[in-house]
Design a protein around this motif. Sequence first.
Motif, PDB file in Angstrom:
ATOM      1  N   SER A   1       5.625 -25.145  18.926  1.00  0.00           N
ATOM      2  CA  SER A   1       5.061 -26.277  18.768  1.00  0.00           C
ATOM      3  C   SER A   1       5.195 -26.452  17.264  1.00  0.00           C
ATOM      4  N   SER A   2       5.391 -27.554  16.770  1.00  0.00           N
ATOM      5  CA  SER A   2       5.699 -28.467  15.408  1.00  0.00           C
ATOM      6  C   SER A   2       4.709 -27.530  14.215  1.00  0.00           C
ATOM      7  N   ASN A   3       5.454 -26.965  12.978  1.00  0.00           N
ATOM      8  CA  ASN A   3       4.293 -27.037  11.962  1.00  0.00           C
ATOM      9  C   ASN A   3       2.189 -26.143  12.997  1.00  0.00           C
ATOM     10  N   THR A   4       2.737 -25.554  13.540  1.00  0.00           N
ATOM     11  CA  THR A   4       1.807 -24.480  13.915  1.00  0.00           C
ATOM     12  C   THR A   4       1.531 -23.253  14.113  1.00  0.00           C
ATOM     13  N   SER A   5       1.012 -22.739  13.133  1.00  0.00           N
ATOM     14  CA  SER A   5       0.326 -21.238  12.831  1.00  0.00           C
ATOM     15  C   SER A   5      -1.143 -21.093  12.764  1.00  0.00           C
ATOM     16  N   SER A   6      -1.028 -19.465  12.973  1.00  0.00           N
ATOM     17  CA  SER A   6      -2.486 -18.973  12.855  1.00  0.00           C
ATOM     18  C   SER A   6      -2.560 -17.592  12.360  1.00  0.00           C
ATOM     19  N   THR A   7      -3.729 -17.757  10.956  1.00  0.00           N
ATOM     20  CA  THR A   7      -3.540 -17.009  10.174  1.00  0.00           C
ATOM     21  C   THR A   7      -5.070 -16.037   9.946  1.00  0.00           C
ATOM     22  N   GLY A   8      -5.336 -14.835  10.114  1.00  0.00           N
ATOM     23  CA  GLY A   8      -6.860 -14.139  10.462  1.00  0.00           C
ATOM     24  C   GLY A   8      -6.815 -12.597   9.784  1.00  0.00           C
ATOM     25  N   ILE A   9      -7.208 -12.962  10.470  1.00  0.00           N
ATOM     26  CA  ILE A   9      -7.424 -10.816  10.578  1.00  0.00           C
ATOM     27  C   ILE A   9      -7.839 -10.628  11.685  1.00  0.00           C
ATOM     28  N   LEU A  10      -7.197  -8.744  12.186  1.00  0.00           N
ATOM     29  CA  LEU A  10      -6.880  -8.034  13.660  1.00  0.00           C
ATOM     30  C   LEU A  10      -8.500  -7.609  13.225  1.00  0.00           C
ATOM     31  N   VAL A  11      -9.119  -7.694  15.004  1.00  0.00           N
ATOM     32  CA  VAL A  11     -10.500  -7.368  15.560  1.00  0.00           C
ATOM     33  C   VAL A  11     -10.219  -6.246  16.415  1.00  0.00           C
ATOM     34  N   GLU A  12     -11.327  -5.606  16.406  1.00  0.00           N
ATOM     35  CA  GLU A  12     -10.727  -4.503  18.054  1.00  0.00           C
ATOM     36  C   GLU A  12     -12.225  -5.244  18.865  1.00  0.00           C
ATOM     37  N   ASP A  13     -12.279  -5.036  20.313  1.00  0.00           N
ATOM     38  CA  ASP A  13     -12.946  -5.170  21.008  1.00  0.00           C
ATOM     39  C   ASP A  13     -12.118  -4.526  22.310  1.00  0.00           C
ATOM     40  N   MET A  14     -13.700  -4.797  23.362  1.00  0.00           N
ATOM     41  CA  MET A  14     -13.161  -3.913  24.431  1.00  0.00           C
ATOM     42  C   MET A  14     -13.770  -4.955  25.831  1.00  0.00           C
ATOM     43  N   LEU A  15     -12.150  -5.155  26.482  1.00  0.00           N
ATOM     44  CA  LEU A  15     -11.513  -5.373  27.353  1.00  0.00           C
ATOM     45  C   LEU A  15     -12.107  -4.843  28.815  1.00  0.00           C
ATOM     46  N   HIS A  16     -13.475  -5.347  29.486  1.00  0.00           N
ATOM     47  CA  HIS A  16     -14.076  -4.869  31.073  1.00  0.00           C
ATOM     48  C   HIS A  16     -12.844  -5.942  31.651  1.00  0.00           C
ATOM     49  N   LEU A  17     -12.533  -4.346  32.188  1.00  0.00           N
ATOM     50  CA  LEU A  17     -11.823  -4.732  33.470  1.00  0.00           C
ATOM     51  C   LEU A  17     -12.544  -4.324  35.346  1.00  0.00           C
ATOM     52  N   ILE A  18     -11.666  -3.903  36.289  1.00  0.00           N
ATOM     53  CA  ILE A  18     -11.695  -3.901  37.745  1.00  0.00           C
ATOM     54  C   ILE A  18     -10.778  -3.165  38.426  1.00  0.00           C
ATOM     55  N   THR A  19     -10.299  -2.365  38.403  1.00  0.00           N
ATOM     56  CA  THR A  19      -9.048  -1.165  39.250  1.00  0.00           C
ATOM     57  C   THR A  19      -9.276  -2.395  40.974  1.00  0.00           C
ATOM     58  N   ASP A  20      -8.222  -2.299  41.698  1.00  0.00           N
ATOM     59  CA  ASP A  20      -8.259  -2.654  42.654  1.00  0.00           C
ATOM     60  C   ASP A  20      -8.123  -1.523  43.444  1.00  0.00           C
ATOM     61  N   ASP A  21      -8.850  -0.111  43.052  1.00  0.00           N
ATOM     62  CA  ASP A  21      -8.936   1.041  43.941  1.00  0.00           C
ATOM     63  C   ASP A  21     -10.190   1.106  45.030  1.00  0.00           C
ATOM     64  N   ASN A  22      -9.862   2.183  45.980  1.00  0.00           N
ATOM     65  CA  ASN A  22     -11.225   1.745  47.042  1.00  0.00           C
ATOM     66  C   ASN A  22     -12.241   3.118  46.714  1.00  0.00           C
ATOM     67  N   PRO A  23     -12.937   3.435  46.225  1.00  0.00           N
ATOM     68  CA  PRO A  23     -13.785   2.818  45.948  1.00  0.00           C
ATOM     69  C   PRO A  23     -13.292   1.969  44.405  1.00  0.00           C
ATOM     70  N   LEU A  24     -13.930   0.695  44.141  1.00  0.00           N
ATOM     71  CA  LEU A  24     -13.635   0.018  42.858  1.00  0.00           C
ATOM     72  C   LEU A  24     -13.629   1.081  41.779  1.00  0.00           C
ATOM     73  N   LYS A  25     -13.385   0.485  40.253  1.00  0.00           N
ATOM     74  CA  LYS A  25     -12.949   1.458  39.458  1.00  0.00           C
ATOM     75  C   LYS A  25     -13.816   0.353  38.431  1.00  0.00           C
ATOM     76  N   ASP A  26     -14.520   0.718  37.634  1.00  0.00           N
ATOM     77  CA  ASP A  26     -14.543  -0.090  35.787  1.00  0.00           C
ATOM     78  C   ASP A  26     -13.549   0.895  35.033  1.00  0.00           C
ATOM     79  N   VAL A  27     -12.790  -0.366  34.173  1.00  0.00           N
ATOM     80  CA  VAL A  27     -11.940   0.844  32.965  1.00  0.00           C
ATOM     81  C   VAL A  27     -12.124  -0.597  31.415  1.00  0.00           C
ATOM     82  N   ASP A  28     -12.647   0.523  31.400  1.00  0.00           N
ATOM     83  CA  ASP A  28     -12.725  -0.108  29.434  1.00  0.00           C
ATOM     84  C   ASP A  28     -11.441  -0.399  29.018  1.00  0.00           C
ATOM     85  N   ALA A  29     -10.863  -1.016  28.343  1.00  0.00           N
ATOM     86  CA  ALA A  29      -9.976  -0.545  27.551  1.00  0.00           C
ATOM     87  C   ALA A  29     -10.485  -1.226  25.600  1.00  0.00           C
TER      88      ALA A  29
END
Length: 455
Positions: free
Chosen positions: A32-60
Amino acid sequence: MTVPCNSTICGQQRRQCSMTRKACAYQVLYLSSNTSSTGILVEDMLHLITDDNPLKDVDAQITLGCGIIQTGTFLEGAAPNGLFGLGMDAISVPSVLASRGLAANSFSMCFGPDGLGRIVFGDKGSSDQGETPFNIDKLHPTYNISVTQITVEKNVTDLNFTAIFDSGTSFTYLNDPVYTFISEKFNSAAKDKRHPPDSNLPFEYCYESANQSVIPFPHVNLTMEGGTQFYVTEPIIITSVQGGGYVYCLGVVKSGDINIIGQNFMTGYRIVFDREKMVLGWRASDCYDAKTSNTLPVSPLSSPAGPPDASMNPEATSGIGNGSPFPSSTPPPPSAGNHSPRLNSFVYTLVLALFSLSTHYLIILSSIGDRALFDSGTSFTYLVDPPYRSLSESFHSQAQDKRRTPDPRIPFEYCYDMSPDANTSLIPSMSLSMKGGGQFAVYDPIIVISVQKIL
């Protein structure tokens, strides 16, 4: 937690250090014209669930860019909740999940005709999907593909062009001569009256439909490299116009440089970005059939490193939505929402369109049922009688503002006039006593909207 300057991530791609914040810095320039983002990098936890049987929690643990200085369309309301990094850069979410062996180096995105969608990490698609290879630029890798033929109704041309499949772009942007061929052939095949040019709309070809239930728009089809067909199920955008009413537009904008296939052309498909085979896959889907996806086996291969994904265009979607039927003033009935078992896979659910109203409304609607569900997928609250009648009449008896005359275009029964300087503390309070004796105070039982927007 901020990413320190001496981290491995900060050393990749010669990222600089923000000495004032003592953290790894980033800068991303978008299409997009003249569109940018500047800042700093941070880390966080993404909480997901697998489609296994039984379901399993995955924290990445993933890395995010925390924007400090935004320019261009970000300042005009685009991407108010941020952008999800899905590019080929080693720091993107799919790359991180793959490098840690949590998912195959592939993911899918689905944009449903009902305005909802989903993303599945590790999804490599199915054996019956269409496929075409990526055109990989090692210096600036993007999801770039080649189109060898275009069909609009019965008009066919062998125009060859390349385009980026970009889920971060709301509409489709095309250069000439491709733009002119598609738009003019679409216009010649359209059966409805063309709407006069409108500077408030980004689209050149818009139409006033005589049938407000189903729109008979011309068919558009792309033949990909390899010969597989990609039928565009939703080439149109429905939007409101000044003076009231709606029009539908060919959702293609004339581009001055790069070709981008946006969300509207992806609607109705599960789009697979397979970074192991380096192919784009697609299969017709309503976004609720993700169980047919093949998410295993997991490959621990890491993604190739590259610069920040420049293909992401943070343009906000305008108008009402992408569906063919014209919008109704009545909100949808209670949906499966976040309690639906169809969302219990390795899925991060994306809401692409929300029904919203912006007078003074009690947000309680009569419905059918005998139990209450807490459902974040439903915009308003639905109650049966007698709770609905008891709550709404009690609210009305204590309301100090003048009640408005019922309006069939408004889905709420109890609405009140409200002056701009009204004291919101005079709005009747509301509380629910839950099983077990706990109190649930309803802090926001109303919706506020400008009357002019609905008159």
